[in-house]
Scaffold this motif. Structure first.
Motif, PDB file in Angstrom:
ATOM      1  N   ARG A 212       7.884   4.901  -0.476  1.00  0.00           N
ATOM      2  CA  ARG A 212       9.178   5.587  -0.553  1.00  0.00           C
ATOM      3  C   ARG A 212       9.060   7.035  -0.096  1.00  0.00           C
ATOM      4  O   ARG A 212       9.970   7.570   0.530  1.00  0.00           O
ATOM      5  CB  ARG A 212       9.718   5.536  -1.987  1.00  0.00           C
ATOM      6  CG  ARG A 212      10.192   4.176  -2.423  1.00  0.00           C
ATOM      7  CD  ARG A 212      11.480   3.784  -1.707  1.00  0.00           C
ATOM      8  NE  ARG A 212      12.585   4.619  -2.114  1.00  0.00           N
ATOM      9  CZ  ARG A 212      13.438   4.310  -3.082  1.00  0.00           C
ATOM     10  NH1 ARG A 212      13.291   3.186  -3.766  1.00  0.00           N
ATOM     11  NH2 ARG A 212      14.423   5.126  -3.376  1.00  0.00           N
TER      12      ARG A 212
ATOM     13  N   LYS B  73      13.634  -4.815  -0.989  1.00  0.00           N
ATOM     14  CA  LYS B  73      13.672  -3.682  -1.927  1.00  0.00           C
ATOM     15  C   LYS B  73      12.286  -3.051  -2.046  1.00  0.00           C
ATOM     16  O   LYS B  73      11.282  -3.734  -2.247  1.00  0.00           O
ATOM     17  CB  LYS B  73      14.134  -4.228  -3.274  1.00  0.00           C
ATOM     18  CG  LYS B  73      14.184  -3.230  -4.385  1.00  0.00           C
ATOM     19  CD  LYS B  73      14.622  -3.904  -5.679  1.00  0.00           C
ATOM     20  CE  LYS B  73      13.849  -3.321  -6.842  1.00  0.00           C
ATOM     21  NZ  LYS B  73      14.114  -3.983  -8.082  1.00  0.00           N
TER      22      LYS B  73
ATOM     23  N   PRO C 178      10.525  -0.493  -4.363  1.00  0.00           N
ATOM     24  CA  PRO C 178      10.775   0.251  -5.605  1.00  0.00           C
ATOM     25  C   PRO C 178      10.314   1.687  -5.512  1.00  0.00           C
ATOM     26  O   PRO C 178       9.369   2.010  -4.789  1.00  0.00           O
ATOM     27  CB  PRO C 178       9.959  -0.531  -6.648  1.00  0.00           C
ATOM     28  CG  PRO C 178       8.912  -1.238  -5.858  1.00  0.00           C
ATOM     29  CD  PRO C 178       9.468  -1.499  -4.511  1.00  0.00           C
TER      30      PRO C 178
ATOM     31  N   LEU D 162       6.010   2.670  -9.133  1.00  0.00           N
ATOM     32  CA  LEU D 162       5.047   1.570  -9.224  1.00  0.00           C
ATOM     33  C   LEU D 162       4.371   1.623 -10.584  1.00  0.00           C
ATOM     34  O   LEU D 162       4.150   2.705 -11.132  1.00  0.00           O
ATOM     35  CB  LEU D 162       3.983   1.696  -8.130  1.00  0.00           C
ATOM     36  CG  LEU D 162       4.438   1.482  -6.697  1.00  0.00           C
ATOM     37  CD1 LEU D 162       3.267   1.693  -5.750  1.00  0.00           C
ATOM     38  CD2 LEU D 162       5.013   0.089  -6.517  1.00  0.00           C
TER      39      LEU D 162
ATOM     40  N   PRO E  74       7.924  -3.244 -17.755  1.00  0.00           N
ATOM     41  CA  PRO E  74       8.574  -4.070 -16.737  1.00  0.00           C
ATOM     42  C   PRO E  74       8.859  -5.477 -17.240  1.00  0.00           C
ATOM     43  O   PRO E  74       9.778  -6.122 -16.762  1.00  0.00           O
ATOM     44  CB  PRO E  74       7.557  -4.087 -15.585  1.00  0.00           C
ATOM     45  CG  PRO E  74       6.254  -3.762 -16.209  1.00  0.00           C
ATOM     46  CD  PRO E  74       6.557  -2.912 -17.412  1.00  0.00           C
TER      47      PRO E  74
ATOM     48  N   LYS F 223       3.001   4.994 -14.640  1.00  0.00           N
ATOM     49  CA  LYS F 223       4.027   4.953 -13.596  1.00  0.00           C
ATOM     50  C   LYS F 223       3.728   6.042 -12.579  1.00  0.00           C
ATOM     51  O   LYS F 223       3.447   7.182 -12.947  1.00  0.00           O
ATOM     52  CB  LYS F 223       5.410   5.188 -14.198  1.00  0.00           C
ATOM     53  CG  LYS F 223       5.916   3.977 -14.975  1.00  0.00           C
ATOM     54  CD  LYS F 223       7.411   3.948 -15.087  1.00  0.00           C
ATOM     55  CE  LYS F 223       7.893   2.697 -15.787  1.00  0.00           C
ATOM     56  NZ  LYS F 223       7.861   1.518 -14.938  1.00  0.00           N
TER      57      LYS F 223
ATOM     58  N   ASN G 120       6.042   5.516  -5.681  1.00  0.00           N
ATOM     59  CA  ASN G 120       5.615   4.627  -4.607  1.00  0.00           C
ATOM     60  C   ASN G 120       5.397   5.447  -3.336  1.00  0.00           C
ATOM     61  O   ASN G 120       6.327   6.083  -2.836  1.00  0.00           O
ATOM     62  CB  ASN G 120       6.696   3.563  -4.375  1.00  0.00           C
ATOM     63  CG  ASN G 120       6.229   2.472  -3.443  1.00  0.00           C
ATOM     64  OD1 ASN G 120       5.228   2.607  -2.753  1.00  0.00           O
ATOM     65  ND2 ASN G 120       6.960   1.365  -3.421  1.00  0.00           N
TER      66      ASN G 120
END
Lengths: 323, 181
Positions: free
Chosen positions: A313, A117, A119, A122, A266, A307, A310
């Protein structure tokens, strides 16, 4: 008074007044570096003062404990605090594992192997110095260090509404409104307004603060997650936990943590402890008062959970879109 | 040497103002430290030097706010010039380098009060807010009084040091002397 000296003084006064007027009319490209330099210059002084205060406190503690071997004997207060933190961590871990086990028992383990996975978002922590509260208080919330024209907010609005602490990070650190703010493992609040270099924090006790929260309570089988609700500040020094249904068991002393599935955190972070829990006759929800872990502490440094997307991605989506 | 000392104490005042004034509040009353440095400049320096330092201190105060620079700088210049003119014919008769207690308290309070009133009023006007004169006066007076008390404590400590240590004394002046020539 010597006439020539007086003329010199008038000349100097006029020149300095002209500089002041020039600065008043100057664009931000001129004034921003000056402000930034002054604020940057103040930080070493703050650190030096903190260092001095810490050393004085340590020396005072050593003096009080003098005669005992400092290696063997720790302050009882420190020992109790360490045990309390360890106990809290273990409680949380206990509740989390119990919940995972219950979930696995209910839904079973997938027979299919999933891929690794990556994410989308991040998390990283940005350390910030709580710096501006004093300045904000100075003019009865009439002053901010900088609220940033880009935020599109008038200084008067922030000044009138927001008495929260100010930190020395802003849009330059890619902060955004709503990012959670911690002091260690405790929730301090969230970012309420972001300026160019500074941001204001809405503490958990603020009347407008709302956060998803979950009870962690002790049962005969260990610690378990309890009901989920909404933590709101009372505008003073306490918080309320609302929307806990009447059928949920609640007791004074239960811990209140962030509901990690529903929040930006998180991991469950600690809000505080239940100090009062009442269920009026016929009521559908509990009336719960929570003493925030932050309490009267005014931390000099906080951590802001930031946040960001990523980059892996983005690279993946970029390569997939190519023929 | 005087300028070095003033630079160090101004930096200390800046650190106190930004980091510690909230911890030193008396109820809702917040002390201010930078305007106190203007008082030091008024008493400790001669004409143009006092003006330059007042401008620097005012600019430092401006940098702590969100309003355009120059407001506190102009206030500091005006207050320093007026105070300097009013003190120009003061006779220094004692052997101490420090001004008299009454003069010190009066000048400190008036300087801090003027700075607070003028700069707050300017800010309020610039941001389009309104504030009643009574609340402005009460808030600034309380802050000025508290700050003056702090300055008085430092003054008395300095006076004590001046009595104990030999360099605290200067030769008595035989003619009227002015801070501002």
């Amino acid at each position: 008074m010597n006439a020539s000296s007086f003329r010199i003084q008038l000349l100097v006064l006029s020149a300095l007044a002209a500089v002041a007027i020039g600065l008043f009319l100057a664009p931000e490209t001129v004034t921003v570096p000056i402000r930034t330099s002054v604020r940057d210059a103040v930080l070493p002084g703050h650190r030096a003062v903190e260092w001095g205060v810490d050393n004085v406190q340590t020396a005072a503690l050593r003096f009080r404990n003098s005669g005992a071997d400092p290696v063997e004997i720790d302050s009882p207060i420190t020992l109790i605090e360490n045990e309390r933190l360890l106990s809290r961590r273990l409680r949380l871990e206990n509740a989390r594992l119990r919940q995972q086990l219950k979930q696995r028992q209910r839904i079973g383990v997938s027979p299919y192997r999933t891929g690794e996975k990556v994410p989308l978002l991040l998390d990283d922590l940005v350390s910030a110095t709580v710096f501006g509260k004093e300045t904000a208080l100075l003019w009865k919330s009439g002053v901010l260090i900088d609220q940033g024209r880009n935020a599109g907010l008038r200084e008067a609005d922030i000044v009138l509404r927001d008495n929260g602490p100010i930190v020395d990070r802003g849009a330059d650190a890619q902060l955004a409104t709503g990012f959670p703010v911690f002091a260690g493992r405790c929730v301090f609040g969230r970012v309420s307004h972001v300026g160019r270099w500074t941001s204001t924090i809405q503490p958990v006790t603020d009347r407008k603060f709302r956060g998803h929260a979950q009870l962690v309570r002790k049962t005969g089988k260990g610690y378990v997650f309890g009901g989920e609700g909404v933590l709101e500040g009372d505008g003073d020094s306490q918080c309320r936990l609302t929307l806990i249904a009447a059928e949920e068991p609640v007791a004074v002393g239960d811990g209140v943590y962030t509901a990690s599935r529903k929040t930006a955190f998180p991991f469950p972070m600690y809000y505080g402890k239940v100090t009062r829990a009442e269920l009026p006759p016929g009521a559908s929800h509990w009336q719960i008062t929570v003493a925030p872990a932050i309490g009267d502490i005014q931390p000099q440094t906080v951590q802001i959970l930031r946040k960001r997307i990523n980059p892996e991605r983005l690279r993946e989506s970029g390569s997939e879109s190519q023929p | 040497m005087k300028h070095v000392c003033l630079a160090i104490t101004t930096y200390a005042a800046l650190v106190l103002q930004t980091g510690w004034s909230a911890r030193l509040t008396a109820g809702d009353i917040l002390p201010v430290f930078l305007p106190l440095m203007i008082v030091v400049a008024i008493f400790g320096l001669k004409g143009p030097a006092a003006l330059v330092w007042a401008a620097v201190i005012g600019l430092l105060g401006d940098c702590l706010t969100a309003e355009p620079l120059g407001i506190e700088m102009l206030c500091a210049l005006s207050v320093t010039f007026v105070a300097g003119r009013m003190l120009a014919d003061r006779t220094v008769g004692s052997s101490s380098r420090l001004p008299s207690l009454r003069l010190f308290v009066l000048v400190t309070f008036l300087t801090v009060e003027s700075m607070l009133i003028v700069s707050t009023a300017a800010r309020v006007l610039l941001t389009g807010r309104t504030v009643s004169a009574a609340s402005l006066l009460s808030a600034t007076s309380a802050s000025a009084a508290y700050s003056t008390l702090i300055a008085l404590a430092v003054y008395l400590f300095a006076k004590l040091l001046a009595r104990i240590l030999p360099f605290g004394r200067s030769a008595p002046r035989t003619q009227s002397s002015a801070t501002w020539n």
